[in-house]
Enzyme design. Structure first.
Site, PDB file in Angstrom:
ATOM      1  N   LYS A   1       0.772  -1.154  -0.009  1.00  0.00           N
ATOM      2  CA  LYS A   1      -0.029  -0.122  -0.062  1.00  0.00           C
ATOM      3  C   LYS A   1       0.846   1.355  -0.157  1.00  0.00           C
ATOM      4  O   LYS A   1       1.323   1.588   0.933  1.00  0.00           O
ATOM      5  CB  LYS A   1      -0.944  -0.039   1.198  1.00  0.00           C
ATOM      6  CG  LYS A   1      -1.869   1.245   1.083  1.00  0.00           C
ATOM      7  CD  LYS A   1      -2.531   1.583   2.375  1.00  0.00           C
ATOM      8  CE  LYS A   1      -1.707   2.615   3.135  1.00  0.00           C
ATOM      9  NZ  LYS A   1      -1.637   4.121   2.565  1.00  0.00           N
TER      10      LYS A   1
ATOM     11  N   CYS B   1      13.594  10.935   6.875  1.00  0.00           N
ATOM     12  CA  CYS B   1      13.796  10.417   8.296  1.00  0.00           C
ATOM     13  C   CYS B   1      15.128  10.611   8.677  1.00  0.00           C
ATOM     14  O   CYS B   1      15.546  10.320  10.015  1.00  0.00           O
ATOM     15  CB  CYS B   1      13.415   9.077   8.214  1.00  0.00           C
ATOM     16  SG  CYS B   1      14.551   7.822   7.490  1.00  0.00           S
TER      17      CYS B   1
END
Ligand code: NAD
Length: 493
Positions: A175, A283
């Site tokens: 997804k 990140c």
């Protein structure tokens, strides 16, 4: 521009998604709508899971070298499409083409590493574990795995997992982020061209409903999530309740420590892309600088502010600036921009000095873009909200430490533990930094200590909710069951 709703890829077919609604996909540089993503239902997700479960027995029995051949075919297609994929990333995410190309390189590199699965997946055998008894570890595929991706690396992050999962003999349901679904759609078309058996790879678009359906379905054996720490918490709880293996890699606040002996000119040049590349939405972005000693602090503040003023803020697909080396695009959405603004207000209220204010930047011809320029707070104290919170924008906080030990205690007192770097030429401080700092990825004179695909990627503390890291050899432990055989035969007479 094709504004037809994106299709899902299930059981080797492109299908119109059964969905609850459609979400516009925005180019964050221009505000233009560039696609429509369906928010698929649980029932649609179940169809993908069932397709993957149906494909598993045949795929897991396919010899590993033959499984790897599909990845070699994919590699060729990916290499031919590198520029097209990079442009897709830039268009939907807003990062510069330089950053997008680097993302594609790492994506390809992960596929290359996974091609080594015939070697990587080998088990182990101990002859003579006891009298006449041998011990053996088999590394077996497990079944259906799912992956939920974040918006900030729409191509690379899924490839920390996907090629390893399928090369190891599992089947997959992916997804993408609903904010940046177009890149994986493009890559899925390449995967489809490899003629991978139907059901081995499935793509389902949507939001958390799809993620929750993956986590709740009994045929899904494990799930990898990369996203915010809040989502990691929800995923960790749900997967634990449902007794599924999971990897959940979360938020970050990466610190860079500058020691008095560091080469400040080089450091600042290096800092710039760590702090402002991808508009701070990595990140591994550097978002807190800790300068050790007053002279270091003053030099870093002064030079960083000067250098940050020269960063070009613009639409990364505008040919006039597209190839500029230090170009910064927008943040992902109006909502993200509002949060960054709110955090800047918070910093001012907390008493930090707003030494460079990126608000109010205007990009000619891209007035609807979500732009903000480099923003730097100095005089920041540990524990201020602008220090403790992941802002996920081009906002850097600079802290002063009196000593190396104080710097380490600032880092170790922080909730996050993804990456951290030290700038120093002195092996003593560097060695202590490597051993003492509670972060999963450490850099030495390197601003973004993101490991290459052959090595594990992952953090500690609130940055990672599971032990097994992404990519390389490490992730194969996640995608295989180390079944242990203890075996003996009595003497034949
Ligand atoms: P997010 O948590 O908002 O969303 C990530 C994904 O999770 C999306 O696909 C979303 O649809 C899905 N999701 C959201 N809530 C869910 C729920 N309750 N259950 C199941 N799925 C759910 O994150 P984002 O804004 O897309 O990405 C940015 C975040 O990701 C930052 O915090 C960043 O630090 C982090 N990130 C971490 C790493 C790492 O390696 N640690 C790498 C990249 C990004």
């Amino acid at each position: 521009m094709d504004l037809r709703p994106l299709q899902n890829y299930i059981a080797g077919q492109w299908v119109d998604a059964e969905h609850s609604s459609l979400l516009p996909v925005e180019n964050p540089s221009t505000g233009a709508i560039i696609g429509q993503v369906p928010l698929s239902t649980s029932a649609e997700t179940h169809r993908a899971i069932e397709a993957a479960a149906g494909a598993f027995p045949g795929w897991s029995r396919t010899p590993v070298a033959r499984r790897a051949q599909y990845l070699f075919a994919l590699l060729e297609l990916l290499r031919k499409s590198e520029e097209e994929i990079a442009r897709s990333i830039t268009e939907e995410n807003g990062k510069s083409l330089t950053d997008a190309r680097a993302e594609v390189k790492r994506l390809v590199e992960n596929c290359e590493v996974a091609c080594g699965m015939p070697v990587l997946q080998q088990g182990a055998k101990l002859i003579g574990a006891s009298d006449g008894i041998d011990g053996e570890v088999l590394r077996l595929p497990i079944g259906v795995f799912g992956m939920i991706a974040p918006f900030n690396f729409p191509g690379m992050v899924p490839f920390w997992f996907l090629p390893y999962a399928i090369a190891a003999g599992n089947t997959y349901v992916l997804k993408p982020s609903e904010q940046t679904p177009l890149t994986m759609q493009r890559i899925a078309r390449l995967i489809a061209q490899t003629n991978l058996p139907p059901g081995v790879f499935n793509l389902v678009h949507g939001d958390r409903t799809v993620g929750e359906a993956l986590m709740d379905h009994p045929q899904v054996k494990g799930l990898s999530l990369v996203g915010s720490t809040r989502t990691c918490q929800a995923v960790a709880e749900r997967c634990t309740r449902n007794r599924k293996r999971f990897q959940a890699m979360g938020g970050a606040k990466n610190h860079l420590v500058v020691m008095p002996d560091a080469r400040v000119e080089e450091v600042v040049r290096n800092l710039l892309s760590s702090c402002f590349g991808c508009a701070g939405q990595r990140c591994m972005a550097a978002s807190a600088i800790v300068a050790v000693g007053d002279a270091t602090y003053d030099a870093v503040c002064q030079r960083l502010i000067e250098a940050a003023r020269r960063v070009i803020v613009g639409n990364p697909l505008d040919p006039a600036v597209a190839e500029e080396p230090m170009l910064m695009g927008p943040v992902i959405s109006a909502k993200a921009l509002a949060f960054v603004h709110q955090m800047i207000d918070t910093g001012v209220r907390e008493g930090a000095q707003l030494a460079l204010d990126g608000r109010g930047v205007r990009v000619a011809g891209a007035e609807k873009g979500h732009f903000i320029g480099p923003t730097i707070f100095t005089g920041v104290k540990p524990g201020m909200a602008i220090h403790s919170t992941e802002i996920f924008g081009p906002v850097v906080v600079v802290l002063r430490a009196g000593s190396f030990d104080e710097a380490v205690s600032i880092l170790n007192g922080h909730a996050y533990g993804n990456g951290a770097s030290i700038y120093s030429q002195n092996g003593y401080w560097v060695r202590r930094f490597k051993l003492e700092v509670e972060c999963g990825m450490i850099g030495v004179n390197v601003g973004i200590p993101a490991p290459v695909a052959h090595m594990p990627f992952g953090g500690m503390k609130a940055s990672q909710f599971s032990q097994i890291k992404a990519q390389g050899r490490a992730v194969i432990d996640f995608f295989t069951e180390p079944k242990v055989i203890t075996e003996r035969y009595w003497t034949e007479t």
